[in-house]
Design a protein around this motif. Structure first.
Motif, PDB file in Angstrom:
ATOM      1  N   ALA A 177       0.831  -1.208   0.000  1.00 36.51           N
ATOM      2  CA  ALA A 177       0.000   0.000   0.000  1.00 36.51           C
ATOM      3  C   ALA A 177       0.857   1.246   0.000  1.00 36.51           C
ATOM      4  CB  ALA A 177      -0.934  -0.018   1.212  1.00 36.51           C
ATOM      5  N   GLY A 178       1.959   1.231   0.757  1.00 36.73           N
ATOM      6  CA  GLY A 178       2.848   2.383   0.796  1.00 36.73           C
ATOM      7  C   GLY A 178       3.513   2.642  -0.541  1.00 36.73           C
ATOM      8  N   LEU A 179       4.009   1.591  -1.187  1.00 34.04           N
ATOM      9  CA  LEU A 179       4.642   1.765  -2.491  1.00 34.04           C
ATOM     10  C   LEU A 179       3.659   2.339  -3.506  1.00 34.04           C
ATOM     11  CD1 LEU A 179       6.680  -1.568  -2.647  1.00 34.04           C
ATOM     12  CD2 LEU A 179       7.665   0.728  -2.597  1.00 34.04           C
ATOM     13  N   ARG A 180       2.448   1.832  -3.520  1.00 33.15           N
ATOM     14  CA  ARG A 180       1.460   2.315  -4.483  1.00 33.15           C
ATOM     15  C   ARG A 180       1.077   3.772  -4.211  1.00 33.15           C
ATOM     16  NH1 ARG A 180      -1.493  -3.483  -4.045  1.00 33.15           N
ATOM     17  NH2 ARG A 180      -0.682  -4.411  -5.971  1.00 33.15           N
ATOM     18  N   TRP A 181       0.994   4.141  -2.946  1.00 35.85           N
ATOM     19  CA  TRP A 181       0.641   5.514  -2.582  1.00 35.85           C
ATOM     20  C   TRP A 181       1.737   6.487  -2.995  1.00 35.85           C
ATOM     21  CZ3 TRP A 181       1.088   8.195   2.689  1.00 35.85           C
ATOM     22  CH2 TRP A 181       0.211   9.285   2.772  1.00 35.85           C
ATOM     23  N   ALA A 240       3.953   5.913  -5.379  1.00 36.81           N
ATOM     24  CA  ALA A 240       3.992   5.919  -6.842  1.00 36.81           C
ATOM     25  C   ALA A 240       2.888   6.777  -7.431  1.00 36.81           C
ATOM     26  CB  ALA A 240       3.893   4.490  -7.370  1.00 36.81           C
ATOM     27  N   ALA A 241       1.743   6.847  -6.770  1.00 34.65           N
ATOM     28  CA  ALA A 241       0.605   7.606  -7.291  1.00 34.65           C
ATOM     29  C   ALA A 241       0.916   9.094  -7.411  1.00 34.65           C
ATOM     30  CB  ALA A 241      -0.621   7.402  -6.396  1.00 34.65           C
ATOM     31  N   ALA A 242       1.882   9.584  -6.639  1.00 36.54           N
ATOM     32  CA  ALA A 242       2.261  10.992  -6.732  1.00 36.54           C
ATOM     33  C   ALA A 242       2.963  11.286  -8.050  1.00 36.54           C
ATOM     34  CB  ALA A 242       3.159  11.374  -5.560  1.00 36.54           C
ATOM     35  N   GLY A 243       3.598  10.282  -8.633  1.00 38.61           N
ATOM     36  CA  GLY A 243       4.241  10.452  -9.931  1.00 38.61           C
ATOM     37  C   GLY A 243       5.460  11.343  -9.917  1.00 38.61           C
ATOM     38  N   THR A 244       6.164  11.415  -8.808  1.00 39.19           N
ATOM     39  CA  THR A 244       7.286  12.359  -8.705  1.00 39.19           C
ATOM     40  C   THR A 244       8.647  11.694  -8.536  1.00 39.19           C
ATOM     41  OG1 THR A 244       7.099  12.551  -6.298  1.00 39.19           O
ATOM     42  CG2 THR A 244       5.743  14.042  -7.627  1.00 39.19           C
ATOM     43  N   VAL A 245       8.693  10.516  -7.915  1.00 39.17           N
ATOM     44  CA  VAL A 245       9.935   9.787  -7.655  1.00 39.17           C
ATOM     45  C   VAL A 245       9.749   8.360  -8.169  1.00 39.17           C
ATOM     46  CG1 VAL A 245      11.543   8.979  -5.881  1.00 39.17           C
ATOM     47  CG2 VAL A 245      10.413  11.184  -5.604  1.00 39.17           C
ATOM     48  N   PRO A 246      10.749   7.779  -8.834  1.00 42.13           N
ATOM     49  CA  PRO A 246      10.609   6.397  -9.277  1.00 42.13           C
ATOM     50  C   PRO A 246      10.383   5.439  -8.105  1.00 42.13           C
ATOM     51  CG  PRO A 246      12.451   7.446 -10.393  1.00 42.13           C
ATOM     52  CD  PRO A 246      12.016   8.395  -9.313  1.00 42.13           C
ATOM     53  N   ILE A 247       9.373   4.587  -8.260  1.00 43.65           N
ATOM     54  CA  ILE A 247       9.005   3.598  -7.250  1.00 43.65           C
ATOM     55  C   ILE A 247       8.844   2.257  -7.959  1.00 43.65           C
ATOM     56  CG2 ILE A 247       7.340   2.946  -5.461  1.00 43.65           C
ATOM     57  CD1 ILE A 247       8.605   5.612  -4.831  1.00 43.65           C
ATOM     58  N   PRO A 248       9.399   1.167  -7.454  1.00 43.40           N
ATOM     59  CA  PRO A 248       9.204  -0.135  -8.104  1.00 43.40           C
ATOM     60  C   PRO A 248       7.721  -0.513  -8.168  1.00 43.40           C
ATOM     61  CG  PRO A 248      10.952  -0.262  -6.465  1.00 43.40           C
ATOM     62  CD  PRO A 248      10.275   1.062  -6.273  1.00 43.40           C
ATOM     63  N   THR A 249       7.325  -1.087  -9.298  1.00 40.27           N
ATOM     64  CA  THR A 249       5.946  -1.538  -9.465  1.00 40.27           C
ATOM     65  C   THR A 249       5.671  -2.736  -8.570  1.00 40.27           C
ATOM     66  OG1 THR A 249       5.868  -0.772 -11.741  1.00 40.27           O
ATOM     67  CG2 THR A 249       4.288  -2.482 -11.130  1.00 40.27           C
ATOM     68  N   VAL A 250       4.515  -2.719  -7.920  1.00 40.51           N
ATOM     69  CA  VAL A 250       4.069  -3.870  -7.128  1.00 40.51           C
ATOM     70  C   VAL A 250       3.337  -4.825  -8.063  1.00 40.51           C
ATOM     71  CG1 VAL A 250       2.620  -4.652  -5.220  1.00 40.51           C
ATOM     72  CG2 VAL A 250       3.878  -2.487  -5.033  1.00 40.51           C
ATOM     73  N   HIS A 251       3.866  -6.029  -8.234  1.00 42.95           N
ATOM     74  CA  HIS A 251       3.232  -7.016  -9.110  1.00 42.95           C
ATOM     75  C   HIS A 251       2.175  -7.829  -8.366  1.00 42.95           C
ATOM     76  CE1 HIS A 251       5.770  -6.312 -12.588  1.00 42.95           C
ATOM     77  NE2 HIS A 251       6.811  -6.253 -11.772  1.00 42.95           N
ATOM     78  N   SER A 252       2.469  -8.186  -7.136  1.00 43.53           N
ATOM     79  CA  SER A 252       1.503  -8.951  -6.352  1.00 43.53           C
ATOM     80  C   SER A 252       1.942  -8.954  -4.894  1.00 43.53           C
ATOM     81  CB  SER A 252       1.396 -10.396  -6.859  1.00 43.53           C
ATOM     82  OG  SER A 252       2.616 -11.095  -6.646  1.00 43.53           O
ATOM     83  N   HIS A 253       1.001  -9.246  -4.039  1.00 45.43           N
ATOM     84  CA  HIS A 253       1.336  -9.476  -2.629  1.00 45.43           C
ATOM     85  C   HIS A 253       0.237 -10.317  -2.019  1.00 45.43           C
ATOM     86  CE1 HIS A 253      -1.616  -6.864  -0.525  1.00 45.43           C
ATOM     87  NE2 HIS A 253      -1.582  -6.167  -1.629  1.00 45.43           N
ATOM     88  N   ALA A 302      17.218   8.146  -8.743  1.00 45.92           N
ATOM     89  CA  ALA A 302      17.137   7.565  -7.398  1.00 45.92           C
ATOM     90  C   ALA A 302      15.734   6.990  -7.210  1.00 45.92           C
ATOM     91  CB  ALA A 302      17.424   8.617  -6.343  1.00 45.92           C
ATOM     92  N   TRP A 303      15.660   5.766  -6.746  1.00 47.55           N
ATOM     93  CA  TRP A 303      14.402   5.063  -6.512  1.00 47.55           C
ATOM     94  C   TRP A 303      14.177   4.909  -5.012  1.00 47.55           C
ATOM     95  CZ3 TRP A 303      11.586   2.104 -10.465  1.00 47.55           C
ATOM     96  CH2 TRP A 303      12.109   2.257 -11.755  1.00 47.55           C
ATOM     97  N   LEU A 304      12.927   4.882  -4.603  1.00 41.57           N
ATOM     98  CA  LEU A 304      12.592   4.664  -3.201  1.00 41.57           C
ATOM     99  C   LEU A 304      11.993   3.276  -3.024  1.00 41.57           C
ATOM    100  CD1 LEU A 304      11.020   8.096  -2.143  1.00 41.57           C
ATOM    101  CD2 LEU A 304      13.344   7.242  -1.752  1.00 41.57           C
ATOM    102  N   ILE A 305      12.459   2.563  -1.990  1.00 46.24           N
ATOM    103  CA  ILE A 305      11.936   1.246  -1.646  1.00 46.24           C
ATOM    104  C   ILE A 305      11.648   1.208  -0.149  1.00 46.24           C
ATOM    105  CG2 ILE A 305      13.195   0.115  -3.515  1.00 46.24           C
ATOM    106  CD1 ILE A 305      15.150  -0.932  -1.295  1.00 46.24           C
TER     107      ILE A 305
END
Length: 258
Positions: free
Chosen positions: A34-38, A40-53, A180-183
């Motif tokens: 949920a945090g990664l998707r939130w 990523a939704a801002a569209g400002t910093v590269p975030i790895p795509t969540v494929h499944s959980h 720079a990516w955030l994880i």
């Protein structure tokens, strides 16, 4: 925090390289997804795509390894300013579909929405970890009382709730040679200076460039440098809970600093 469960790399049938993480506790993978998707939704910093959980496992894109550069740091600074400006419904608000009982590393973290930053920060980001450290014997009664007194002196803030990464230490910033990516977020609504204070605490390549670009896009309120110790209380206390006495002295020094 660095210890976030078992991690391994894999290749999907279509050739994409992914990272598979096993959660350390029930709900940990859901909170991270949920945090990664939130973020990523801002569209400002590269975030790895969540494929499944699922209950035990999280699958995300693998970030290619590269070297940090000054140009990438400046883009990251501007992107981080945009991420924070994307906002949150309240201080302590969890990401959409994220659990209230979340985690920062292996330490529990409650995401309970509140309107007032100072009282929320004391109640949900300082005192719970003081109690855990006291119960573990890391802090004695007089040391715990020091943090309680410090919480009465947390200044009010006019900042709106920012969309925080929440665990912004150097290990959670990956460089692919261009960006720079955030994880590994502990995402929630909070004060933007808390993310910046954590980068000061644990260091980050080209930090001056990051902060310069950040401040050019989103100037910080006067006195922000004097408040760094205040905002470092949260990560220092979490580290004290996770790793014990080695961080207790730094946490106490931060409390005394204001």
């Amino acid at each position: 925090m660095s210890d976030s469960g078992d991690v391994r790399e894999a290749v999907l049938d279509d050739g994409r390289e992914v990272v598979v993480k096993r959660g350390h506790a029930p709900g940990a993978t859901a909170a991270e997804a949920a945090g990664l998707r939130w973020l990523a939704a801002a569209g400002t910093v590269p975030i790895p795509t969540v494929h499944s959980h699922d209950r035990d496992r999280l699958v995300i894109d693998r970030v290619p390894a590269g070297r940090p550069s000054a140009a990438a740091a400046e883009r990251f600074g501007r992107g981080l300013a945009g991420l924070h400006s994307a906002g949150a419904p309240a201080f302590g608000a969890p990401p959409p579909d994220g659990p209230a009982a979340a985690w920062i590393g292996r330490a529990p973290m409650a995401n309970v929405p509140a309107d007032d930053w100072a009282s929320w920060y004391a109640a949900d980001r300082v005192l719970p970890y003081v109690r855990l450290a006291r119960d573990a014997g890391t802090f004695g009664p007089s040391e715990a009382a020091l943090f309680e007194r410090a919480c009465t002196r947390i200044p009010a803030s006019a900042e709106p709730p920012a969309r925080l990464h929440g665990d912004l230490w150097n290990g959670n910033v990956l460089w692919d040679g261009r960006e720079a990516w955030l994880i590994d977020p502990a995402a929630h609504g909070g004060h933007r200076e808390t993310d910046l204070a954590m980068m000061h605490l644990f260091g980050c390549p080209h930090l001056d460039r990051i902060l310069g670009a950040y401040r050019a896009d989103a100037p910080l309120a006067d006195g922000w440098e004097e408040r760094i110790g205040l905002h470092q209380l949260f990560p220092l206390l979490v580290h004290t809970v996770l790793f014990g006495q080695s961080y207790a002295g730094q946490a106490l020094a931060a409390a005394r600093s204001f």
